[in-house]
Design an enzyme around this catalytic site. Structure first.
Site, PDB file in Angstrom:
ATOM      1  N   HIS A  78     -21.923  55.562 -15.613  1.00 27.34           N
ATOM      2  CA  HIS A  78     -23.365  55.528 -15.858  1.00 27.34           C
ATOM      3  C   HIS A  78     -23.626  55.213 -17.337  1.00 27.34           C
ATOM      4  O   HIS A  78     -24.448  54.348 -17.666  1.00 27.34           O
ATOM      5  CB  HIS A  78     -24.011  56.859 -15.472  1.00 27.34           C
ATOM      6  N   ASP A 107     -35.031  25.932 -30.284  1.00 27.17           N
ATOM      7  CA  ASP A 107     -34.126  26.672 -29.389  1.00 27.17           C
ATOM      8  C   ASP A 107     -33.249  27.549 -30.271  1.00 27.17           C
ATOM      9  O   ASP A 107     -33.460  27.615 -31.478  1.00 27.17           O
ATOM     10  CB  ASP A 107     -33.262  25.697 -28.558  1.00 27.17           C
ATOM     11  N   TRP A 143     -18.089  58.406 -21.411  1.00 29.80           N
ATOM     12  CA  TRP A 143     -18.184  57.023 -21.903  1.00 29.80           C
ATOM     13  C   TRP A 143     -17.514  56.851 -23.259  1.00 29.80           C
ATOM     14  O   TRP A 143     -17.216  55.743 -23.672  1.00 29.80           O
ATOM     15  CB  TRP A 143     -19.644  56.572 -21.963  1.00 29.80           C
ATOM     16  N   SER A 170     -19.230  38.894 -26.206  1.00 24.79           N
ATOM     17  CA  SER A 170     -20.554  38.354 -25.869  1.00 24.79           C
ATOM     18  C   SER A 170     -21.595  38.806 -26.894  1.00 24.79           C
ATOM     19  O   SER A 170     -22.400  38.007 -27.375  1.00 24.79           O
ATOM     20  CB  SER A 170     -20.940  38.826 -24.462  1.00 24.79           C
ATOM     21  N   SER A 171     -21.555  40.094 -27.233  1.00 22.73           N
ATOM     22  CA  SER A 171     -22.513  40.637 -28.213  1.00 22.73           C
ATOM     23  C   SER A 171     -22.356  39.991 -29.576  1.00 22.73           C
ATOM     24  O   SER A 171     -23.348  39.677 -30.244  1.00 22.73           O
ATOM     25  CB  SER A 171     -22.286  42.138 -28.388  1.00 22.73           C
ATOM     26  N   HIS A 254     -22.331  55.493 -33.677  1.00 24.93           N
ATOM     27  CA  HIS A 254     -23.641  55.845 -34.196  1.00 24.93           C
ATOM     28  C   HIS A 254     -24.509  54.640 -34.509  1.00 24.93           C
ATOM     29  O   HIS A 254     -25.660  54.590 -34.043  1.00 24.93           O
ATOM     30  CB  HIS A 254     -23.615  56.836 -35.355  1.00 24.93           C
ATOM     31  N   GLU A 256     -24.415  51.969 -33.030  1.00 21.64           N
ATOM     32  CA  GLU A 256     -24.773  51.491 -31.695  1.00 21.64           C
ATOM     33  C   GLU A 256     -26.095  52.099 -31.216  1.00 21.64           C
ATOM     34  O   GLU A 256     -26.900  51.439 -30.564  1.00 21.64           O
ATOM     35  CB  GLU A 256     -23.632  51.814 -30.714  1.00 21.64           C
ATOM     36  N   TYR A 258     -28.596  52.790 -33.026  1.00 21.31           N
ATOM     37  CA  TYR A 258     -29.682  52.050 -33.686  1.00 21.31           C
ATOM     38  C   TYR A 258     -29.764  50.628 -33.184  1.00 21.31           C
ATOM     39  O   TYR A 258     -30.843  50.023 -33.181  1.00 21.31           O
ATOM     40  CB  TYR A 258     -29.533  52.158 -35.203  1.00 21.31           C
ATOM     41  N   SER A 269     -43.870  47.364 -32.732  1.00 16.95           N
ATOM     42  CA  SER A 269     -44.592  46.874 -33.908  1.00 16.95           C
ATOM     43  C   SER A 269     -45.384  45.604 -33.613  1.00 16.95           C
ATOM     44  O   SER A 269     -46.272  45.231 -34.387  1.00 16.95           O
ATOM     45  CB  SER A 269     -43.614  46.600 -35.065  1.00 16.95           C
ATOM     46  N   HIS A 303     -21.195  63.263 -37.520  1.00 19.90           N
ATOM     47  CA  HIS A 303     -22.036  64.324 -36.952  1.00 19.90           C
ATOM     48  C   HIS A 303     -21.750  64.497 -35.451  1.00 19.90           C
ATOM     49  O   HIS A 303     -22.222  65.442 -34.843  1.00 19.90           O
ATOM     50  CB  HIS A 303     -23.531  64.100 -37.228  1.00 19.90           C
ATOM     51  N   HIS A 304     -20.991  63.559 -34.882  1.00 29.03           N
ATOM     52  CA  HIS A 304     -20.570  63.715 -33.480  1.00 29.03           C
ATOM     53  C   HIS A 304     -19.305  64.555 -33.376  1.00 29.03           C
ATOM     54  O   HIS A 304     -18.809  64.797 -32.277  1.00 29.03           O
ATOM     55  CB  HIS A 304     -20.319  62.350 -32.847  1.00 29.03           C
ATOM     56  N   THR A 329     -37.407  56.719 -40.690  1.00 31.07           N
ATOM     57  CA  THR A 329     -37.966  56.775 -39.335  1.00 31.07           C
ATOM     58  C   THR A 329     -39.385  57.328 -39.393  1.00 31.07           C
ATOM     59  O   THR A 329     -40.288  56.834 -38.698  1.00 31.07           O
ATOM     60  CB  THR A 329     -37.085  57.644 -38.421  1.00 31.07           C
ATOM     61  N   LYS A 332     -41.835  54.729 -40.368  1.00 31.11           N
ATOM     62  CA  LYS A 332     -42.225  53.850 -39.260  1.00 31.11           C
ATOM     63  C   LYS A 332     -43.256  54.525 -38.348  1.00 31.11           C
ATOM     64  O   LYS A 332     -44.256  53.909 -37.984  1.00 31.11           O
ATOM     65  CB  LYS A 332     -40.986  53.436 -38.449  1.00 31.11           C
ATOM     66  N   ARG A 451     -22.239  69.844 -20.251  1.00 26.54           N
ATOM     67  CA  ARG A 451     -22.385  68.509 -19.657  1.00 26.54           C
ATOM     68  C   ARG A 451     -21.103  68.138 -18.914  1.00 26.54           C
ATOM     69  O   ARG A 451     -20.080  68.805 -19.066  1.00 26.54           O
ATOM     70  CB  ARG A 451     -22.707  67.477 -20.737  1.00 26.54           C
TER      71      ARG A 451
END
Ligand code: CU
Length: 526
Positions: A78, A107, A143, A170-171, A254, A256, A258, A269, A303-304, A329, A332, A451
């Site tokens: 998932h 293009d 994951w 690809s990314s 991390h 990722e 963002y 925006s 922090h993880h 943040t 914004k 979890r």
């Protein structure tokens, strides 16, 4: 002979592939954008079915709808499917459709590489999903695929690693395309500081992707060689270090987060000024805040890992650095609010999702700051509090941003207006069921529910039942979105050239196609 030759030349020149080949061979950014969006929606439903199976298993304690091993495979897949299959490709789809039009480019810079970037994704997704059917099944350690568990799993893990390699390639290609297009193909007068915010957020996102996707590729490659070729990168018995994997993984992981939220910031925006009928408040501060968030996102990864063991100085650094992200943040959120302040607001579906985004994403930001506090994090690590936190960021953040943008640009993409009433119904159902699903998970986490566990103690029963009911409501509501989109493609009121009433007052004068913008001053046209 000559006639045959002429025929061949003419044929080669006028060849327009039709049917399936048209989509296989297209180099058109709109076609490719459309394919990205459909691919991501299919993956969203696939990952969604996994989520619903998880929530069905957790509906009551003692239920055994799936076996625990398969449950672990579902939670892992998932996560992987939603991140790499649903959210990231959706934003690349938006980028393909909107960036060339917003900067006045014909293009994408590398049109054929663009085709390849997309067509790598379906085989990668099939590879990842087919891991369910090999001996040992799909990866089941979460994951984040931490060793040593991920070193010991069956060949499904190798398939996932290879799928991550392909999706990463690809990314990276997509990002290089986006950066090159933005930096080289802007229309005259379209200076960097006049670009629409969506273009800015994607430029910064693309740089983040180019920075961190190779890091993930390195981490999973080391995992691959540890598994198959006798290396000991993450094996303590062989002189390696399993915690090193966590460092490398989260140096990707991390930023990722963002990568999955900055393009949503960009969409919001664009949407807020249109429906508030005011230019975006603090355009340049938005650009600098986005860049600050991107830079800070690269120095907070540990922090993880507060429970993995760390010197107090390390804990303090990563705690304060993480909290520092709340500053840009906050800038914004302040700017979006100030844009709405005393605006002449209307509440069409894109605006509803944008306002929902600001409310709920900010809530996810708050629980993020709470998680950043080391003593609290040590308590809530691996509990449902963390699950609640990141679903507020990724569902009511990234996904609401995607919905907002989809409704905003559907008329532009299809030529038809979508059904506004059904759109609003979709928003309210999504809003209500989302909170029903995930808000209660904060309480479950604080009460200590772990979890990635297929069963739980009796005291967690009530909130889990509420969460599961919410999840099924949420899932079913998304079929309404599918219906609205299909209905819009098949027909409906013709969309005017300027879709939104609010967009007209913001019109500017670059030659066709004129995008919606968020400038403080119109660009100079030569
Ligand atoms: Cu993080």
């Amino acid at each position: 002979m000559a006639a045959v030759h002429d025929h061949d030349v003419a044929h080669a020149h006028d060849h327009h592939p039709s049917g399936m080949m048209r989509w296989m061979m297209t180099t058109n950014h709109k076609d490719i954008g459309t394919m990205y969006l459909w691919f991501s929606f299919i993956m969203f439903l696939t990952g969604g079915v996994m989520a619903l199976t998880i929530r069905a298993e957790l509906f009551q304690p003692g239920l055994q709808i799936v076996n625990p091993e398969f449950f672990n495979q579902l939670t892992t897949m998932h996560g992987l499917i939603m991140i790499f299959g649903a959210i990231m490709p959706a934003f690349v789809g938006f980028a393909n459709w909107q960036i060339p039009m917003m900067i006045g480019a014909p293009d994408m810079a590398f049109a054929r590489m663009n085709n390849w970037s997309f067509w790598l994704l379906p085989p990668a997704a099939l590879l990842l999903l087919s891991s369910f059917f090999v001996p040992g099944g799909a990866p089941a350690g979460g994951w984040t695929i931490y060793p040593p568990l991920s070193v010991q799993m069956g060949m499904g893990m190798d398939m996932a690693i290879f799928a991550i390699h392909i999706m990463g390639a690809s990314s990276i290609m997509g990002s290089i395309n986006i950066i090159t297009t933005i930096l080289n193909m802007r229309a005259p007068g379209m200076t960097l500081m006049k670009m629409p915010m969506f273009v800015w957020t994607w430029l910064i996102t693309a740089y983040l992707l180019v920075l961190v996707m190779p890091v993930l590729a390195g981490a999973v490659t080391m995992l691959l060689t540890d598994r198959n070729f006798g290396t000991n990168f993450f094996n303590a018995a062989g002189g390696g270090d399993p915690v090193m994997f966590q460092h490398i993984f989260w140096f990707f992981g991390h930023p990722e987060v963002y990568i999955m939220i900055l393009p949503a910031f960009g969409i919001v925006s664009e949407v807020i000024p249109t429906f508030a009928r005011k230019p975006l408040f603090g355009y340049s501060s938005m650009v600098y805040a986005t860049a600050s968030i991107a830079i800070l996102s690269c120095i907070v990864w540990a922090h993880h890992m507060f429970t993995a063991g760390m010197p107090v100085t390390g804990q303090l650094f990563f705690m304060y650095a993480t909290m520092l992200i709340a500053v840009p943040t906050g800038v914004k959120v302040f700017n979006w609010t100030a844009t709405m302040w005393r605006g002449s607001m209307t509440f069409e579906t894109p605006m509803l999702f944008a306002i929902g985004f600001i409310f709920l994403f900010t809530l996810g930001g708050f629980s993020g700051v709470i998680c950043a506090v080391v003593p609290i994090d040590i308590q809530v690590q691996d509990t449902y509090y963390v699950i609640a936190h990141f679903h507020y960021v990724l569902v009511s953040g990234a996904l609401f941003g995607i919905f907002s943008g989809a409704y905003y640009w559907l008329p532009k993409w299809t030529g038809h207006m979508y059904d506004e009433t059904l759109g609003k119904v979709h928003f309210w159902l999504t809003m209500i069921f989302f909170n029903l699903t995930f808000f209660v998970q904060h309480f479950l986490g604080l009460a200590g529910m772990p979890r990635r566990i297929p069963d739980y103690a009796l005291q967690f029963a009530d909130f889990n039942m509420i969460s599961s009911i919410g999840a099924f409501g949420f899932g079913l509501s998304q079929l309404l979105f599918l219906y609205v989109v299909l209905k819009c493609i098949r027909g409906g009121a013709k969309a005017p050239a300027k879709t939104w009433e609010g967009g007209k007052t913001l019109e500017w004068t670059l030659p066709s196609p004129a995008p919606y913008h968020s400038f403080e001053t119109p660009p100079v046209v030569r």
